[in-house]
Design a protein around this motif. Sequence first.
Motif, PDB file in Angstrom:
ATOM      1  N   ILE A 478      -9.709  11.034   6.166  1.00 55.18           N
ATOM      2  CA  ILE A 478      -8.896  10.538   5.205  1.00 55.18           C
ATOM      3  C   ILE A 478      -9.616  10.686   4.206  1.00 55.18           C
ATOM      4  CG2 ILE A 478      -6.943   9.801   4.955  1.00 55.18           C
ATOM      5  CD1 ILE A 478      -7.412   8.993   7.708  1.00 55.18           C
ATOM      6  N   ALA A 479      -8.841  11.190   3.487  1.00 51.68           N
ATOM      7  CA  ALA A 479      -9.592  11.666   1.576  1.00 51.68           C
ATOM      8  C   ALA A 479      -7.815  10.905   0.480  1.00 51.68           C
ATOM      9  CB  ALA A 479      -8.939  13.004   0.976  1.00 51.68           C
ATOM     10  N   SER A 480      -8.863   9.719  -0.039  1.00 52.72           N
ATOM     11  CA  SER A 480      -7.890   9.058  -0.709  1.00 52.72           C
ATOM     12  C   SER A 480      -7.955   8.828  -1.421  1.00 52.72           C
ATOM     13  CB  SER A 480      -8.063   7.425   0.193  1.00 52.72           C
ATOM     14  OG  SER A 480      -7.822   7.365   1.467  1.00 52.72           O
ATOM     15  N   ALA A 608      -0.583  14.186   5.590  1.00 53.23           N
ATOM     16  CA  ALA A 608      -0.558  13.873   4.932  1.00 53.23           C
ATOM     17  C   ALA A 608       0.809  12.220   4.275  1.00 53.23           C
ATOM     18  CB  ALA A 608       0.081  14.914   4.012  1.00 53.23           C
ATOM     19  N   MET A 609       0.284  11.526   3.694  1.00 50.95           N
ATOM     20  CA  MET A 609       1.646   9.936   2.856  1.00 50.95           C
ATOM     21  C   MET A 609       1.163  10.030   1.891  1.00 50.95           C
ATOM     22  SD  MET A 609       0.437   6.584   4.749  1.00 50.95           S
ATOM     23  CE  MET A 609       1.317   6.928   6.717  1.00 50.95           C
ATOM     24  N   VAL A 610       2.017   9.780   1.408  1.00 54.39           N
ATOM     25  CA  VAL A 610       2.268   8.905  -0.042  1.00 54.39           C
ATOM     26  C   VAL A 610       2.639   7.639   0.250  1.00 54.39           C
ATOM     27  CG1 VAL A 610       3.425   9.811  -2.629  1.00 54.39           C
ATOM     28  CG2 VAL A 610       2.388  11.100  -0.958  1.00 54.39           C
ATOM     29  N   ILE A 611       1.853   6.951  -0.292  1.00 51.97           N
ATOM     30  CA  ILE A 611       2.304   5.304  -0.276  1.00 51.97           C
ATOM     31  C   ILE A 611       3.490   5.058  -1.828  1.00 51.97           C
ATOM     32  CG2 ILE A 611       2.128   3.374   0.335  1.00 51.97           C
ATOM     33  CD1 ILE A 611      -0.168   3.989   2.062  1.00 51.97           C
ATOM     34  N   GLY A 636      -6.945  14.726   7.147  1.00 48.21           N
ATOM     35  CA  GLY A 636      -5.494  14.165   6.153  1.00 48.21           C
ATOM     36  C   GLY A 636      -5.854  13.979   4.669  1.00 48.21           C
ATOM     37  N   LEU A 637      -4.763  12.728   4.183  1.00 46.76           N
ATOM     38  CA  LEU A 637      -4.235  12.792   2.891  1.00 46.76           C
ATOM     39  C   LEU A 637      -3.643  12.017   2.489  1.00 46.76           C
ATOM     40  CD1 LEU A 637      -5.331  13.789  -0.125  1.00 46.76           C
ATOM     41  CD2 LEU A 637      -2.605  14.815  -0.197  1.00 46.76           C
ATOM     42  N   CYS A 638      -4.323  10.825   1.713  1.00 46.50           N
ATOM     43  CA  CYS A 638      -3.462   9.477   1.948  1.00 46.50           C
ATOM     44  C   CYS A 638      -3.522   9.083   0.144  1.00 46.50           C
ATOM     45  CB  CYS A 638      -4.051   8.618   2.725  1.00 46.50           C
ATOM     46  SG  CYS A 638      -2.306   6.891   1.638  1.00 46.50           S
ATOM     47  N   LEU A 639      -1.785   9.804  -0.686  1.00 44.35           N
ATOM     48  CA  LEU A 639      -1.694   8.854  -1.988  1.00 44.35           C
ATOM     49  C   LEU A 639      -1.266   7.891  -2.222  1.00 44.35           C
ATOM     50  CD1 LEU A 639      -0.701  12.698  -2.926  1.00 44.35           C
ATOM     51  CD2 LEU A 639      -3.216  11.806  -2.682  1.00 44.35           C
ATOM     52  N   LEU A 640      -2.220   7.075  -2.996  1.00 42.07           N
ATOM     53  CA  LEU A 640      -1.401   6.159  -3.631  1.00 42.07           C
ATOM     54  C   LEU A 640      -1.047   5.829  -4.492  1.00 42.07           C
ATOM     55  CD1 LEU A 640      -4.469   4.166  -2.425  1.00 42.07           C
ATOM     56  CD2 LEU A 640      -2.784   3.863  -0.415  1.00 42.07           C
ATOM     57  N   VAL A 641       0.552   5.656  -4.299  1.00 40.66           N
ATOM     58  CA  VAL A 641       1.590   5.631  -6.229  1.00 40.66           C
ATOM     59  C   VAL A 641       1.046   4.210  -6.617  1.00 40.66           C
ATOM     60  CG1 VAL A 641       3.686   5.971  -7.061  1.00 40.66           C
ATOM     61  CG2 VAL A 641       2.543   8.052  -5.218  1.00 40.66           C
ATOM     62  N   SER A 642       0.690   4.382  -7.642  1.00 42.89           N
ATOM     63  CA  SER A 642       0.835   2.802  -8.483  1.00 42.89           C
ATOM     64  C   SER A 642       1.590   3.119  -9.656  1.00 42.89           C
ATOM     65  CB  SER A 642      -0.007   1.842  -8.637  1.00 42.89           C
ATOM     66  OG  SER A 642      -0.616   0.718  -9.273  1.00 42.89           O
ATOM     67  N   GLU A 643       2.112   1.792 -10.352  1.00 37.76           N
ATOM     68  CA  GLU A 643       2.543   1.892 -12.166  1.00 37.76           C
ATOM     69  C   GLU A 643       1.624   0.764 -12.804  1.00 37.76           C
ATOM     70  OE1 GLU A 643       6.535   2.272 -13.405  1.00 37.76           O
ATOM     71  OE2 GLU A 643       6.806   4.456 -11.840  1.00 37.76           O
ATOM     72  N   MET A 644       0.578   0.359 -11.355  1.00 35.50           N
ATOM     73  CA  MET A 644       0.587  -0.563 -12.503  1.00 35.50           C
ATOM     74  C   MET A 644      -0.991  -0.595 -13.095  1.00 35.50           C
ATOM     75  SD  MET A 644       2.050  -3.267 -11.278  1.00 35.50           S
ATOM     76  CE  MET A 644       1.145  -4.903 -12.212  1.00 35.50           C
ATOM     77  N   PRO A 645      -1.151  -0.973 -14.523  1.00 35.35           N
ATOM     78  CA  PRO A 645      -1.938  -0.812 -15.181  1.00 35.35           C
ATOM     79  C   PRO A 645      -3.607  -0.643 -14.758  1.00 35.35           C
ATOM     80  CG  PRO A 645      -1.245  -2.663 -15.469  1.00 35.35           C
ATOM     81  CD  PRO A 645      -0.331  -2.497 -14.767  1.00 35.35           C
ATOM     82  N   ARG A 653      -7.380  -3.488  -6.185  1.00 33.84           N
ATOM     83  CA  ARG A 653      -7.611  -3.280  -4.928  1.00 33.84           C
ATOM     84  C   ARG A 653      -6.910  -2.434  -4.287  1.00 33.84           C
ATOM     85  NH1 ARG A 653      -3.452  -6.750  -4.665  1.00 33.84           N
ATOM     86  NH2 ARG A 653      -1.643  -5.376  -3.568  1.00 33.84           N
ATOM     87  N   LEU A 654      -6.315  -0.992  -4.422  1.00 37.12           N
ATOM     88  CA  LEU A 654      -6.513   0.261  -4.789  1.00 37.12           C
ATOM     89  C   LEU A 654      -7.089   0.764  -4.215  1.00 37.12           C
ATOM     90  CD1 LEU A 654      -2.320   1.083  -6.085  1.00 37.12           C
ATOM     91  CD2 LEU A 654      -3.058   0.485  -3.707  1.00 37.12           C
ATOM     92  N   ASN A 655      -7.739   1.002  -5.726  1.00 34.83           N
ATOM     93  CA  ASN A 655      -9.230   1.185  -5.706  1.00 34.83           C
ATOM     94  C   ASN A 655     -10.345   0.762  -4.403  1.00 34.83           C
ATOM     95  OD1 ASN A 655      -8.466   3.088  -8.031  1.00 34.83           O
ATOM     96  ND2 ASN A 655      -9.376   1.262  -9.053  1.00 34.83           N
ATOM     97  N   SER A 656     -10.499   0.377  -4.255  1.00 33.30           N
ATOM     98  CA  SER A 656     -11.546  -0.182  -3.288  1.00 33.30           C
ATOM     99  C   SER A 656     -10.240   0.277  -2.054  1.00 33.30           C
ATOM    100  CB  SER A 656     -11.000  -2.017  -2.621  1.00 33.30           C
ATOM    101  OG  SER A 656     -11.295  -2.929  -3.375  1.00 33.30           O
ATOM    102  N   VAL A 657      -9.295   0.343  -1.460  1.00 35.15           N
ATOM    103  CA  VAL A 657      -8.970   1.021  -0.574  1.00 35.15           C
ATOM    104  C   VAL A 657      -9.129   2.359  -0.034  1.00 35.15           C
ATOM    105  CG1 VAL A 657      -6.791   1.782   1.288  1.00 35.15           C
ATOM    106  CG2 VAL A 657      -7.151  -0.751   0.073  1.00 35.15           C
ATOM    107  N   ALA A 658      -9.016   2.969  -1.577  1.00 38.89           N
ATOM    108  CA  ALA A 658      -9.630   4.250  -1.945  1.00 38.89           C
ATOM    109  C   ALA A 658     -10.676   4.800  -1.672  1.00 38.89           C
ATOM    110  CB  ALA A 658      -8.726   4.986  -3.308  1.00 38.89           C
ATOM    111  N   ALA A 659     -12.463   3.852  -1.604  1.00 36.87           N
ATOM    112  CA  ALA A 659     -13.278   3.648  -2.118  1.00 36.87           C
ATOM    113  C   ALA A 659     -13.652   3.958  -0.069  1.00 36.87           C
ATOM    114  CB  ALA A 659     -13.879   3.307  -2.254  1.00 36.87           C
TER     115      ALA A 659
END
Length: 745
Positions: A478-480, A608-611, A636-645, A653-659
Amino acid sequence: MDLVPALEEPLKQPLKSVLGPATAKVMAEHLGLHTVGDLLHHYPRRYEERGQLTHLADLPMDEHVTVVAQVADARLHTFASSKAPRGKGQRLEVTITDGSGRLQLVFFGHGVHKPHKELLPGTRALFAGKVSVFNRRLQLAHPAYELLRGDTDEAAEAVDSWAGALIPMYPATAKLESWKIAKSVQTVLPSAQEAVDPLPPSLREGRGLAALPEALVKIHRPHTKADIEDARTRLKWDEAFVLQVALARRRHADAQLPAVPRRPTPDGLLTAFDAKLPFTLTQGQQKVSKEIFDDLAAEHPMHRLLQGEVGSGKTLVALRAMLAVVDAGGQAAMLAPTEVLAQQHHRSITEMMGELAEGGMLGGADKATKVVLLTGSMGTAARRQALLDLVTGEAGLVIGTHALIEDKVQFHDLGLVVVDEQHRFGVEQRDALRGKGKQPPHLLVMTATPIPRTVAMTVFGDLETSVLDQLPAGRSPIASHVVPAADKPHFLARAWERVREEVGKGHQAYVVCPRIGDDVDEPADPKKAGKKKSAEDEAEKRPPLAVVEVAEQLTRGPLQGLRVEILHGRMHPDDKDAVMRRFAAGETDVLVATTVIEVGVNVPNATAMVIMDADRFGVSQLHQLRGRVGRGAAPGLCLLVSEMPEASPARQRLNSVAATLDGFELSRIDLEQRREGDVLGQAQSGARTSLRMLTVIDDEEIIAEAREEAAAVVAADPDLENLPGLRTALDALLDEEREQYLDKG
């Protein structure tokens, strides 16, 4: 279990009889401290050195702080005021320094006279208050303070009351400053000599640990940093050991229970099922299955925790154990936390078993059994039939929700209970099911949330643990990626293009949102609801994205023309099931859902999943959600969408999950990023109260050693007859927690 009386704990004396009713009331209301023992176990959070000043640049905003600093400057301003007696108001501005940074203190009105006389340049003091910003400068408004040196009697007294170079800083509140707590501790500290020591003398001496009275004095009034270290080590041992003894006694009690050994018959249902499997079991699955089958063959109940990565094949391992029990003449029940998950398990198990699940039906195989579903929302006729199949023994396997625990559900011969996603089930529910067997059934608990070893030893310490850490062949990578919607809006547009591309290849996609919408579960605008917005909400100035609105925007916009459906927990169970069936059958392209899909949902064609608002989910939850894609042959493809700076902790935290896809690594990151109490689960109210000094992530060695020591103590003396001090501590723990903490409520 009849136990000898414990020693009477002398520290149960109410604080009001020692400190007076007013102070005791504030301590009870604001810090939850009621007895002398409670106060002695309210440990300092940190220590300041009398000769050193606090580093002011690191102060957290909006938090109550206590600092040691020196007055650099003090100015009294007079201004026109209608409220002041002579029409003139006064404001005292005091600047304090740590030698590098500065902090402004401000006092108004009648409150200026005393500090104006006392806070002279060069004076050192403890200052306590809430950090705020005024005119772009940090300030404390009307702080409380305590002088540390000077010629006044009060200052000399303050120094005397804390002999020693280290000043303890206690977890405090606006109503009770750290130094007031310190003075109260000073009053009760002589009582520490009466503290009942829970550690057996041989353990204490063998490990060179300080006696408990000595440790309590050293933690509150250390003379050196070595004193603090000695005290902390000793107090951590108390917490780890007493907790492990409680768990060891539970394991010991479970081992005394009788159980029917369940050995699968050769060439029975399990053999027929294994012959049908289109693949071979992984080494991990074979090893864990052997551990489980060995337990099932024993004459006392199995209590095993099966933890494994998302998609590691836990359900298959559990099903083989269930079939082995049916082979041995018993019945097996699988308990799922939600109806959606129970239906999903029922569907996938009957599909995996094929004709072996059609016992008593035309076309059923010779060795077949019946697999029934039992949930709260079933129709009367279907429910009556399911209950009948259970009581007659016609159904070998039953899958259900907590409806299985109800009194009217009777089994013919319940041999095994499998609990899925343990953190959603309490021990009372486990025990209610356990009471439905002729003898206590074997118990297998499954969790897809990887648990670091230390947490497994503390939270699930009464269970033996098996770990599945291999993914079966055929699972795709799964690519994140993190999609920074605020910084780069075109990235989000590209995310929707990727979803269309996957659908174009014949695949399907999930879009996950943190909220349902239509104000059914929370107000759209927290401000209107009178709720205080969190700092992150303030940063983004918008309510969480909702399933209903997102689905509407997607069907009108970037996913126009695709078959989009919604799924959330407030839908009628029949509607939820229909939506899942259509998605599983490929009749829906995109499913916009809440975290109802977090566990157990298995659609191999979904790639695919877009969160959306991914920063609003926890690390483990994101890992669980991501595990819903890449379950088939396509990646699989998982895209973590965030508006946080980018610099925010949420984005890191999201970068950790993607890594990483390693759930155990993520669970460790999760532990480090969250407060201890959160980690041990919201329901584990005891985490806060019983673990004051021990931290499960850092103190792995102590926990592991305490577990070994506890097992040896309980094996030699199950009723702790020769250890009354340990009994006292154990009674206090179990009484305080009402076993909630241990029982993973």
